[in-house]
Design a protein around this motif. Structure first.
Motif, short mmCIF file in Angstrom:
data_model
loop_
_atom_site.label_atom_id
_atom_site.label_comp_id
_atom_site.label_asym_id
_atom_site.label_seq_id
_atom_site.Cartn_x
_atom_site.Cartn_y
_atom_site.Cartn_z
N ALA A 186 0.83 -1.20 0.00
CA ALA A 186 0.00 0.00 0.00
C ALA A 186 0.87 1.26 0.00
O ALA A 186 0.66 2.19 0.77
N ARG A 187 1.89 1.29 -0.84
CA ARG A 187 2.77 2.44 -1.03
C ARG A 187 3.65 2.74 0.20
O ARG A 187 4.26 3.80 0.27
N GLY A 188 3.70 1.83 1.11
CA GLY A 188 4.60 2.00 2.25
C GLY A 188 5.62 0.90 2.29
O GLY A 188 5.38 -0.22 1.80
N VAL A 189 6.79 1.18 2.83
CA VAL A 189 7.87 0.19 2.91
C VAL A 189 7.72 -0.61 4.20
O VAL A 189 7.68 -0.05 5.29
N ILE A 190 7.63 -1.92 4.06
CA ILE A 190 7.57 -2.79 5.22
C ILE A 190 8.97 -3.03 5.77
O ILE A 190 9.22 -2.91 6.97
N ASP A 191 9.90 -3.36 4.90
CA ASP A 191 11.27 -3.60 5.33
C ASP A 191 12.19 -3.60 4.12
O ASP A 191 11.74 -3.70 2.98
N GLN A 192 13.47 -3.49 4.40
CA GLN A 192 14.49 -3.46 3.34
C GLN A 192 15.72 -4.18 3.85
O GLN A 192 16.03 -4.13 5.04
N ARG A 193 16.41 -4.84 2.93
CA ARG A 193 17.58 -5.61 3.34
C ARG A 193 18.61 -5.66 2.22
O ARG A 193 18.26 -5.73 1.04
N VAL A 194 19.88 -5.66 2.60
CA VAL A 194 20.98 -5.86 1.66
C VAL A 194 21.52 -7.27 1.86
O VAL A 194 21.79 -7.68 2.99
N VAL A 195 21.64 -8.01 0.78
CA VAL A 195 22.09 -9.40 0.83
C VAL A 195 23.29 -9.58 -0.08
O VAL A 195 23.30 -9.07 -1.21
N GLN A 196 24.29 -10.29 0.39
CA GLN A 196 25.41 -10.68 -0.46
C GLN A 196 25.63 -12.18 -0.30
O GLN A 196 25.69 -12.69 0.83
N ALA A 197 25.74 -12.86 -1.41
CA ALA A 197 25.99 -14.30 -1.41
C ALA A 197 27.21 -14.59 -2.27
O ALA A 197 27.35 -14.05 -3.37
N ASP A 198 28.11 -15.42 -1.75
CA ASP A 198 29.31 -15.84 -2.47
C ASP A 198 29.29 -17.35 -2.66
O ASP A 198 28.73 -18.08 -1.84
N ALA A 199 29.90 -17.80 -3.74
CA ALA A 199 30.04 -19.23 -3.99
C ALA A 199 31.37 -19.47 -4.70
O ALA A 199 31.71 -18.71 -5.62
N PRO A 200 32.13 -20.50 -4.29
CA PRO A 200 33.42 -20.74 -4.93
C PRO A 200 33.27 -21.25 -6.36
O PRO A 200 32.34 -22.01 -6.67
N ALA A 201 34.17 -20.82 -7.23
CA ALA A 201 34.15 -21.26 -8.63
C ALA A 201 34.93 -22.57 -8.75
O ALA A 201 36.04 -22.68 -8.22
N PRO A 202 34.40 -23.57 -9.44
CA PRO A 202 35.12 -24.83 -9.61
C PRO A 202 36.32 -24.75 -10.53
O PRO A 202 37.17 -25.64 -10.52
N SER A 203 36.40 -23.69 -11.34
CA SER A 203 37.55 -23.51 -12.23
C SER A 203 37.77 -22.02 -12.46
O SER A 203 36.85 -21.21 -12.31
N ALA A 204 39.00 -21.67 -12.81
CA ALA A 204 39.37 -20.26 -12.96
C ALA A 204 39.14 -19.79 -14.39
O ALA A 204 40.06 -19.32 -15.07
N THR A 250 4.53 1.02 6.67
CA THR A 250 4.87 2.32 7.23
C THR A 250 5.24 3.27 6.13
O THR A 250 5.43 2.87 4.97
N ALA A 251 5.38 4.52 6.48
CA ALA A 251 5.69 5.52 5.45
C ALA A 251 7.13 5.43 5.00
O ALA A 251 7.49 5.88 3.93
N GLY A 252 8.00 4.84 5.79
CA GLY A 252 9.40 4.71 5.42
C GLY A 252 9.91 3.35 5.79
O GLY A 252 9.18 2.52 6.34
N ALA A 253 11.15 3.09 5.50
CA ALA A 253 11.72 1.77 5.77
C ALA A 253 11.82 1.57 7.27
O ALA A 253 12.21 2.44 8.01
N SER A 254 11.47 0.36 7.71
CA SER A 254 11.56 0.08 9.13
C SER A 254 12.95 -0.32 9.53
O SER A 254 13.26 -0.42 10.70
N GLY A 255 13.80 -0.56 8.55
CA GLY A 255 15.18 -0.90 8.88
C GLY A 255 15.90 -1.48 7.70
O GLY A 255 15.28 -2.07 6.83
N VAL A 256 17.19 -1.28 7.65
CA VAL A 256 18.04 -1.85 6.63
C VAL A 256 19.04 -2.74 7.33
O VAL A 256 19.69 -2.34 8.27
N HIS A 257 19.13 -3.98 6.83
CA HIS A 257 19.99 -4.95 7.49
C HIS A 257 21.12 -5.32 6.57
O HIS A 257 20.97 -6.18 5.72
N PRO A 258 22.27 -4.67 6.67
CA PRO A 258 23.38 -5.00 5.78
C PRO A 258 23.94 -6.36 6.12
O PRO A 258 23.91 -6.78 7.25
N ARG A 259 24.47 -6.97 5.06
CA ARG A 259 25.11 -8.25 5.24
C ARG A 259 26.55 -8.15 4.83
O ARG A 259 26.86 -7.51 3.85
#
Length: 221
Positions: A158-176, A212-221
Motif C-alpha cells: 500500500a505504497r509504504g515500505v515494510i522492510d528493506q535488506r541488503v544481501v550478499q551471497a558468495d560461492a566458490p568457482a570450480p575452475s578459474a 509504514t511511510a518509510g523503511a523500518s530498517g536496513v539490514h546490511p550483510r
C-alpha cells in the motif's frame, strides 16, 4: 645500359608483384583461420525442490533492476589481487541474455515454488523489489575465484515500505575461467534468492497495518 635498366625495372616490378601476392595470401590465410565460437551460458535448470519457508501470503515480484553495465550479456570478472577497482569481460563467453533478466526469471520461479505470485500490483498484496548491485566473478588469486551476487531487496505494501535488506551471497568457482564463473554465479544467485525469500517469509505480511511511510530498517550483510 638501356637494356640493363629495362631488366632492372622488370625485376623490381616482379618483386613488387610477388610481395603483393604474398601479403594478400597472408591476409586470406588470417581471414580464413578458425575463430573460436562464442560460448553462451544461462543458469541451467532450476532446483527441483524448494526447502525454504512457505510465503505467508500472495506476493508480487517486481521486475529486477540493475545498473547500466548489467544491461548487456557480458560475463564480468574482477582481479581483486591485482586491481580490485577494475572489471573485465570474457572475450568468447556470454550470457544468453542480461544477467538481470536471468536473475529475474530465477527469482520468480523460486517465489512461485513457495507460494502464490501475483503478476500485477494490488493494494492488499505486498510487493518484492530486488535491485542487483554486483554480479561478477572475483579472483582472490590467479587460481581461486568466487561468484559474488550483491543485491538490495525491498518489500512494500500500500505504497509504504515494510522492510528493506541488503544481501550478499558468495560461492566458490570450480575452475578459474568463464565456465567456473558461471557455475559460481548461478550458485550464489540461488543462495541470495533463498535468503531473500526466507526473509520475506518472516515478515508480518499477513497482518494488516504493518506498512509504514518509510523503511523500518536496513539490514546490511
Amino acid at each position: 645500359m638501356p637494356m640493363l635498366s629495362a631488366v632492372l625495372r622488370h625485376t623490381l616490378s616482379r618483386a613488387r608483384a610477388v610481395s603483393a601476392l604474398t601479403a594478400l595470401s597472408l591476409v586470406a590465410a588470417c581471414s580464413s583461420a578458425p575463430v573460436a565460437p562464442t560460448a553462451l551460458y544461462d543458469f541451467g535448470l532450476a532446483p527441483a525442490t524448494t526447502d525454504g519457508t512457505r510465503l505467508p501470503t500472495a506476493l508480487r515480484v517486481a521486475d529486477v533492476a540493475g545498473p547500466g553495465w548489467m544491461d548487456g550479456n557480458a560475463i564480468y570478472y574482477r582481479l581483486a589481487y591485482a586491481q580490485s577497482q577494475r572489471t573485465d569481460a570474457y572475450a568468447n563467453s556470454r550470457w544468453v541474455e542480461s544477467p538481470v533478466n536471468l536473475f529475474d526469471a530465477r527469482l520468480r520461479n523460486a517465489a512461485a515454488a513457495r507460494g502464490q505470485v501475483v503478476g500485477y500490483p494490488t493494494p492488499d498484496v505486498p510487493s518484492l523489489r530486488v535491485e542487483l548491485v554486483d554480479f561478477s566473478q572475483v579472483f582472490d588469486r590467479r587460481d581461486a575465484s568466487r561468484g559474488v551476487v550483491r543485491l538490495r531487496a525491498t518489500v512494500t505494501l500500500a505504497r509504504g515500505v515494510i522492510d528493506q535488506r541488503v544481501v550478499q551471497a558468495d560461492a566458490p568457482a570450480p575452475s578459474a575461467d568463464a565456465a567456473g564463473g558461471v557455475a559460481a554465479l548461478t550458485q550464489a544467485s540461488d543462495k541470495a534468492i533463498g535468503e531473500v525469500l526466507d526473509w520475506v517469509a518472516g515478515l508480518p505480511l499477513g497482518a494488516p497495518g504493518q506498512a509504514t511511510a518509510g523503511a523500518s530498517g536496513v539490514h546490511p550483510r
